[in-house]
Design a protein around this motif. Structure first.
Motif, PDB file in Angstrom:
ATOM      1  N   SER A 265       0.849  -1.195   0.000  1.00 46.34           N
ATOM      2  CA  SER A 265       0.000   0.000   0.000  1.00 46.34           C
ATOM      3  C   SER A 265       0.882   1.242   0.000  1.00 46.34           C
ATOM      4  N   GLN A 266       0.669   2.115  -0.985  1.00 47.54           N
ATOM      5  CA  GLN A 266       1.371   3.382  -1.063  1.00 47.54           C
ATOM      6  C   GLN A 266       0.335   4.489  -0.966  1.00 47.54           C
TER       7      GLN A 266
ATOM      8  N   LEU B  60      -2.511  11.992   1.972  1.00 51.40           N
ATOM      9  CA  LEU B  60      -1.981  10.891   2.792  1.00 51.40           C
ATOM     10  C   LEU B  60      -0.535  10.546   2.444  1.00 51.40           C
ATOM     11  N   ALA B  61       0.102  11.354   1.618  1.00 50.91           N
ATOM     12  CA  ALA B  61       1.448  11.048   1.123  1.00 50.91           C
ATOM     13  C   ALA B  61       2.495  10.912   2.220  1.00 50.91           C
TER      14      ALA B  61
END
Length: 191
Positions: free
Chosen positions: A132-133, A138-139
């Motif tokens: 998950s990236q 949400l970076a």
């Protein structure tokens, strides 16, 4: 332990339940009984577990251990019992790049079974890896890698305590806990 099943519970299944109660697990493994599936086999029991360190709010790995019993046997099982398991844990992001992650995770299962002296007939399963990236707002979140090991096998008899212990070892390995040193005995918890 509660069970699902019609009528009187067979003595063989009751012995299996007693062997589960007698299993010695590491103190980090918190076990709980949950409702068992009722349509797959006449008799069943299900347990969930989470690996937690003392004073830690977040679990390191979690899973489910289901025992199915059909006194008449089922051809696909090659026996009267079937153990169905799931283990899920978060790994370090660097591990996701390893193309052999699935093979390595499967060897964790094989090693846990071997280490507990478990004979597992008709064993099979899958290993799933999810990376998950996060992006946009949400970076700032770090990448997250989750591994899921699904496996089932047929025990040669109803002595299931070693099978539960092997599964708990797999949970701890997935959680990143080091193996218990030789000569260290885990004491049973009081109920």
């Amino acid at each position: 332990m509660k069970t699902t099943g019609p009528g009187a519970t067979p003595a063989e299944f009751m012995r299996a339940l007693h062997s589960l109660r007698a299993a010695r697990l590491r103190p980090e493994v918190q076990l709980e009984e949950v409702p068992a599936p009722g349509r797959i086999a006449p008799y069943s029991v299900a347990l969930t577990a989470e690996v937690r360190l003392p004073r830690d709010d977040e679990g390191l790995a979690a899973g489910r251990f289901v025992v199915l019993h059909d006194p008449a046997g089922q051809e696909a099982w090659d026996g009267t019992f079937r153990v169905v398991t799931l283990v899920r844990g978060t790994l370090e992001p660097e591990v996701a790049a390893d193309g052999l992650l699935a093979e390595v995770a499967w060897t964790w299962l094989e090693d846990a079974l071997d280490g507990a002296g478990v004979v597992a007939h008709a064993a099979g399963g899958t290993v799933t890896r999810v990376l998950s990236q996060s992006f946009g707002a949400l970076a700032d979140r770090p990448d997250e890698v989750e591994v899921e090991i699904r496996a089932s096998w047929t025990p040669p008899d109803g002595d299931l305590g070693p099978h539960l212990s092997a599964w708990a070892t797999l949970l701890c390995t997935t959680a990143g806990l080091p193996p218990m040193p030789d000569g260290v005995t885990v004491l049973s918890r009081r109920h």
